[in-house]
Scaffold this active site. Sequence first.
Site, PDB file in Angstrom:
ATOM      1  N   ASP A   1     -21.947 -62.222 -61.360  1.00  0.00           N
ATOM      2  CA  ASP A   1     -22.543 -63.670 -60.913  1.00  0.00           C
ATOM      3  C   ASP A   1     -21.696 -64.795 -61.552  1.00  0.00           C
ATOM      4  O   ASP A   1     -21.431 -64.625 -62.832  1.00  0.00           O
ATOM      5  CB  ASP A   1     -24.145 -63.493 -61.424  1.00  0.00           C
ATOM      6  CG  ASP A   1     -24.683 -64.698 -60.732  1.00  0.00           C
ATOM      7  OD1 ASP A   1     -25.519 -64.388 -59.772  1.00  0.00           O
ATOM      8  OD2 ASP A   1     -24.669 -65.734 -61.335  1.00  0.00           O
TER       9      ASP A   1
ATOM     10  N   LYS B   1     -26.429 -65.766 -65.688  1.00  0.00           N
ATOM     11  CA  LYS B   1     -27.178 -65.060 -65.144  1.00  0.00           C
ATOM     12  C   LYS B   1     -26.654 -63.557 -65.508  1.00  0.00           C
ATOM     13  O   LYS B   1     -27.345 -62.457 -65.734  1.00  0.00           O
ATOM     14  CB  LYS B   1     -27.437 -65.120 -63.635  1.00  0.00           C
ATOM     15  CG  LYS B   1     -28.273 -66.277 -63.250  1.00  0.00           C
ATOM     16  CD  LYS B   1     -28.506 -66.366 -61.682  1.00  0.00           C
ATOM     17  CE  LYS B   1     -29.188 -67.717 -61.679  1.00  0.00           C
ATOM     18  NZ  LYS B   1     -29.315 -67.841 -60.169  1.00  0.00           N
TER      19      LYS B   1
ATOM     20  N   CYS C   1     -20.601 -52.649 -38.989  1.00  0.00           N
ATOM     21  CA  CYS C   1     -20.497 -53.594 -40.365  1.00  0.00           C
ATOM     22  C   CYS C   1     -20.872 -54.884 -40.154  1.00  0.00           C
ATOM     23  O   CYS C   1     -21.469 -55.288 -38.988  1.00  0.00           O
ATOM     24  CB  CYS C   1     -18.947 -53.448 -40.540  1.00  0.00           C
ATOM     25  SG  CYS C   1     -18.020 -54.713 -39.764  1.00  0.00           S
TER      26      CYS C   1
ATOM     27  N   CYS D   1     -32.024 -71.185 -49.416  1.00  0.00           N
ATOM     28  CA  CYS D   1     -33.178 -71.182 -50.309  1.00  0.00           C
ATOM     29  C   CYS D   1     -33.299 -72.755 -50.934  1.00  0.00           C
ATOM     30  O   CYS D   1     -34.265 -73.013 -51.217  1.00  0.00           O
ATOM     31  CB  CYS D   1     -32.851 -70.444 -51.375  1.00  0.00           C
ATOM     32  SG  CYS D   1     -32.730 -68.862 -50.826  1.00  0.00           S
TER      33      CYS D   1
HETATM   34 ZN   LIG Z   1     -17.259 -53.876 -37.677  1.00  0.00          ZN
END
Ligand SMILES: [Zn+2]
Length: 341
Positions: free
Chosen positions: A59, A85, A170, A187
Site C-alpha cells: 500500500d 497503512k 481477464c 469513493c
Molecule cells: Zn483477456
Amino acid sequence: MTLALNEKYSRQILYAGIGPEGQQRLLQSSAVIVGCGAIGAATANLLVRAGVGRLRIVDRDFVEPSNLQRQILFDEADAQDALPKAVAAERKLQSLNSDSQVEGVVADLNAKNARELLSGFALILDGTDNFETRFLVNDFAVDSGTPWIYAAAVASYGITLVIRPEKTACLACLLEAAGNCGLQETCDTVGVLGPIVNLIASLQAAEALKLLSGNESSLHGRLVSCDAWTGRFQSVQPERDSTCRACARREFPYLQGQAQPHITMCGRDSVQIHEHTRALDLAALENRLAATIPNVRQNGFLLRFRASPYEMTVFSDGRAILKGTKDPAVARSLYAKYIGS
Ligand SMILES: [Zn+2]
C-alpha cells in the site's frame, strides 16, 4: 496438526468444504493484497484469521480519520500517528494470528516494481482504488499465469470476479472490448458505505479460500455485482474475448510501463509524485525543514508538513503526496522547492 491449531480453526475445519486437509493447505498457502483500503483491509482480516500462511500487503498511502468509517484494520491512534497503512495493517494482522506471516510493504505498485512485489504468491487480491493499477495487476497475472480476484466498490455498489489466466475472462476481456472503463465514480467524489466494501471483501475472501484450500472446482466463476442499499444482486458468466489484448494477444503495456503513470489520487484533491526513487533520510530532512517550517512531523516511515494551502507527505522511498492541488506541475515545483529535484 497440533491440538491448539485444531482448536483455533475448529469451526472452519468442521465445515465440509474446508476440512482438515483444506486447513493444512491454507496454512501453507500465500497471497498478496494490492492496496489496503477498505476492501484490502477487510479481505486481509478474513484471510489471516482463516490461517493463510503468508500474506504480503502493498500500500502507498497513510491512515487518515476519513478512513476509519470503513477500513476495519485501523484505529484513531493510527490516524493520529499518520501511520502508513501497510505498517498499521501488518501490526494489527500479526496480533490476530501468529500462524500467519504478514509483511506490509509501503510502496506504490508500478511497472518497475510489479514483478518483484507480486512474484512468488499463489494468488493476488485487488484492494486498489484505480484502474491503472488493476490493469497492471491483470497484465502481470496473465503474463505469469497467476490467479487474481478483481474487487471494487463505490457508494453502495460493488463488483467482484475471480480471474484465472487461460481459464476465465481477464479484466481486459471484460472492460477493454466494450470500451467500458468500469466504475467511473470514486469513493472520494460520491462516498462509500462500510457495508458494501465489507460485503465485496467477504465475497472476494470466500473465493480466495476456495482457491487456497485446493477447492478450485467450487469457484462459481461469475461476475457478481450487488448494491447493499437497494438489495439488488446480479451475477453473469463473462465470456473470454478471443481477440483480447492481454490474454489472447499477450500484449502487456501496463507491465511494460507504456501506459500513462497515475499521478492523481482517486478523485482526491491530491497529486502523487513518484518519479523520485532515491531513499531519503527523513530525520535529516526534518532537521533541515524545521529551520523554516513550523510543525514538521516525522514517524520513521513518513514526514509531513504544511506549506499553506498545501500539505506535503514524503515517504522514505522519495515518493510524496501533495494535498491541496490536482495540478502535477504545482506538485512537482513544491517537491523541488522543499525536498530537492
Ligand atoms: Zn483477456
